[in-house]
Enzyme design. Structure first.
Site, PDB file in Angstrom:
ATOM      1  N   ARG A   1       5.859  11.140  -5.923  1.00  0.00           N
ATOM      2  CA  ARG A   1       4.666  10.696  -6.628  1.00  0.00           C
ATOM      3  C   ARG A   1       3.997  11.879  -7.309  1.00  0.00           C
ATOM      4  O   ARG A   1       4.255  13.036  -6.988  1.00  0.00           O
ATOM      5  CB  ARG A   1       3.702   9.985  -5.671  1.00  0.00           C
TER       6      ARG A   1
ATOM      7  N   GLU B   1       0.036  -3.283  -5.780  1.00  0.00           N
ATOM      8  CA  GLU B   1      -0.782  -4.196  -5.000  1.00  0.00           C
ATOM      9  C   GLU B   1      -2.147  -4.238  -5.691  1.00  0.00           C
ATOM     10  O   GLU B   1      -2.702  -3.193  -6.012  1.00  0.00           O
ATOM     11  CB  GLU B   1      -0.969  -3.688  -3.565  1.00  0.00           C
TER      12      GLU B   1
ATOM     13  N   LYS C   1      -6.197   6.492  -3.441  1.00  0.00           N
ATOM     14  CA  LYS C   1      -7.019   5.329  -3.745  1.00  0.00           C
ATOM     15  C   LYS C   1      -8.235   5.292  -2.827  1.00  0.00           C
ATOM     16  O   LYS C   1      -9.303   4.869  -3.222  1.00  0.00           O
ATOM     17  CB  LYS C   1      -6.186   4.054  -3.547  1.00  0.00           C
TER      18      LYS C   1
END
Length: 557
Positions: free
Chosen positions: A263, A37, A273
């Site tokens: 991850r 994204e 983030k």
RNA sequence: UGGGAUAUAGCCAAGUCGGUAAGGCAGCGGACUUUGACUCCGUCAUGCGCAGGUUCGAGUCCUGCUAUCCCAGCCA
């Protein structure tokens, strides 16, 4: 390049693909995608996914798309879509002509939604966000069905078209899948498929005022692109039934397979983030590409190479257990890569002046330095010796312990590429008592490469000539040490030692260094040139990583 | 007794039909060295979350536990 074929690590995703190939699933095709994204900069965790997806495509003679998952206009921006392409390309991967946007499919997705409504598999719900939350139930209790759940397909279809036409306010209505409010999987309790938003989208502008949710858009995007293996991270495991439901609801083919992996987490840093953004927005760091950041652009500016990052991603493997990789692994990879690429040069971070008292009046002819003893192709460069030089302050000890191999009163050491010197005198500041200068004599017989002195010394020091030295700013970095509080409020706190700025003296050949060049300062580690063009090309060196220092380790014990 | 997942050395991680625990990072010991770097050599799980069971034989199969992670956005 090298023929020592590095064994390609095996992992469970390859096992799945091998099995699929054996069964001739997907006609033997392998087609993956990297679907970020565009709401932030890519970091080393994304690199793992990029290497996985593009790497798999490579290995199986397949394809990998770059696709922006741009279904939420309020968080996204063109700044991010540009940086993402730059970073993927820099890492060495090529999506060729397959650059896609979920927003390209808005119309198709909308039409599919109408079909879902007609098939009575979706309905428009008038409940508020708060009401939906309350009727969703909890982890242990089932939810309650919406009073709008059983309205006619015709009414839902009409309402949905009016949603699209902009007749309703944000939050007034949503489109929901009709699945099962009793499901133990929260994601299956009539999830929202479309919501109303009047925010301008970075690509479609105001063309749309309804936007598909991830769970709806993702499987469709994958299917539209003919993706065979849709690889995502572990937290989407619970979404897989919904992924499948979305495609199965109208028996959509092809049907890509979602596969989840863990991850990346790294010791002493943070990958969230949210926290990275906070560092940028509060000015704790200079930007997304600050060399302390674990972003791709930060690592690039720090001096990490794409080769090192790809090697790292190969070495850490791919599995399903939550794990934290030791940052020492990343550091190993960059040393390993730079070992053959970086010129060995001399720089003194904390200078101490040394006067060669028997320096000949006629001077000493130019010396020669090898640019990289591990890579003869890198050649040689001339080096100036002179009567006054700087050495590293910590390379002299007045009262050294037994195992100290460097300079001390009466001791001899070699100056790298030059001569053996002997410390004859220690000069102090009369008031402070601080050592300001060393007086040494050199042995003319000990010139590097033509040493006939017969002397053997234990230590070799790096140095720069006082007359020729170039001042430079050297930045040393420590790990981020951010505290991730987990939930919303958590304030990220930067390790105060994460950057130390020193005024150093470096050898003259570096005056012509270019932005991005990497060097090894003997004993100090690997550095990358970060020219400050604002300040008239001031030389700045970012330390990428230090060398392993067994002496420092010994002292700690 | 909500659901889903994971557990192999300090860290990452292979381990396909059950056949006697790969590899890497870190560490430790040594050799070499005009970088205390690099390189090289050696070393590092009688053991696979725990407890039982099946079997000639179990990290792999069965049963029961335990720990950790994820899920209640109109984020992705």
């Amino acid at each position: 390049m090298t023929n020592d074929a590095k064994p390609v690590p095996s992992h469970f995703i390859k096992n799945i693909i091998n099995e699929d190939l054996k069964n001739n699933k997907n006609d033997g095709r392998v087609h993956t995608r990297f679907p970020p994204e565009p709401n932030g900069y890519l970091h080393i965790g994304h690199a793992k996914s990029i290497c996985l997806n593009f790497g798999l495509a490579d290995e199986y003679n397949g394809l990998c798309n770059l696709r922006y998952d741009d279904t939420n206009p309020i968080k996204e921006d063109v700044e991010y879509v540009e940086s993402i392409q730059e970073d993927v390309r820099w890492l060495g991967f090529d999506w060729e002509d397959r650059l896609y946007y979920a927003s390209d499919y808005f119309l198709q997705m909308y039409e599919y939604a109408e079909e879902l409504i007609k098939a009575d598999k979706a309905y428009v719900c008038d409940l508020s966000a708060e009401e939906i939350r309350q009727t969703r139930g909890t982890l242990k209790e089932p939810g309650k069905e919406s009073p709008y759940r059983n309205r006619s397909s015709e009414e839902s279809l009409d309402l949905f078209r009016r949603m699209r036409a902009g007749e309703f306010k944000e939050g007034e209505r949503v489109l929901r899948a009709k699945i099962d409010m009793m499901s133990p999987n929260m994601n299956m309790r009539d999830p929202v498929l479309y919501r109303i938003s009047y925010a301008a989208h970075h690509r479609t502008g105001t063309e749309w005022c309804i936007y598909p949710m991830y769970d709806y858009a993702h499987p469709l995007s994958d299917a539209y692109e003919g993706i065979t293996h849709s690889i995502c991270t572990l937290e989407f495991e619970d979404h897989r039934p919904l992924y499948d439901w979305t495609l199965d609801a109208l028996n959509y083919q092809p049907h890509p397979q979602q596969i989840e992996f863990a991850r990346l987490n790294l010791t002493n840093t943070v990958m969230s983030k949210r926290l990275l953004r906070q560092l940028v927005e509060t000015g704790a760091v200079d930007g997304w590409d600050d060399p302390r950041m674990p972003t791709i652009s930060g690592l690039r500016r720090r001096g990490y190479t794409p080769e090192a990052i790809r090697d790292f991603c190969d070495r850490i493997g791919v599995a399903k257990s939550n794990s934290v990789v030791d940052i020492a692994m990343l550091e190993y990879c960059i040393r390993e890569d730079l070992k053959f690429k970086a010129s060995r040069v001399m720089g003194v971070l904390n200078p101490l002046k040394v006067v060669i008292t028997n320096y000949p009046e006629e001077g000493i002819p130019e010396l020669t330095a090898e640019n990289n003893p591990e890579n003869a192709d890198m050649g040689y460069r001339p080096l100036q010796f002179s009567r006054e030089i700087f050495i590293e302050r910590e390379d002299f000890m007045e009262d050294p312990p037994k195992k100290f191999f460097r300079l001390a009163p009466g001791r001899e050491v070699r100056l790298k590429y030059a001569f053996i010197i002997k410390c004859e005198d220690v000069i102090r500041d009369e008031k402070t008592g601080e050592i300001v200068e060393l007086h040494c004599t050199y042995d003319p017989q000990s010139r590097s490469g033509q040493d006939v002195s017969g002397k053997k010394v234990k230590g070799t020091l790096h140095w720069v000539s006082v007359d020729h030295a170039v001042p430079a700013e050297v930045r040393l970095y420590d790990h981020l040490y951010l505290q991730d509080e987990g939930d919303e409020a958590g304030e990220a706190e930067l390790n105060p030692d994460s950057r130390i700025i020193l005024e150093a003296m470096v050898e003259p050949s570096l005056a012509e260094a270019h932005h991005g060049d990497t060097f090894q300062f003997l004993r100090h580690g690997y550095f990358c040139v970060d020219l400050d063009t604002q300040k008239g090309k001031k030389l700045i060196f970012n330390r990428i990583v230090s060398l392993r220092d067994t002496w420092a380790k010994m002292q700690q014990k």
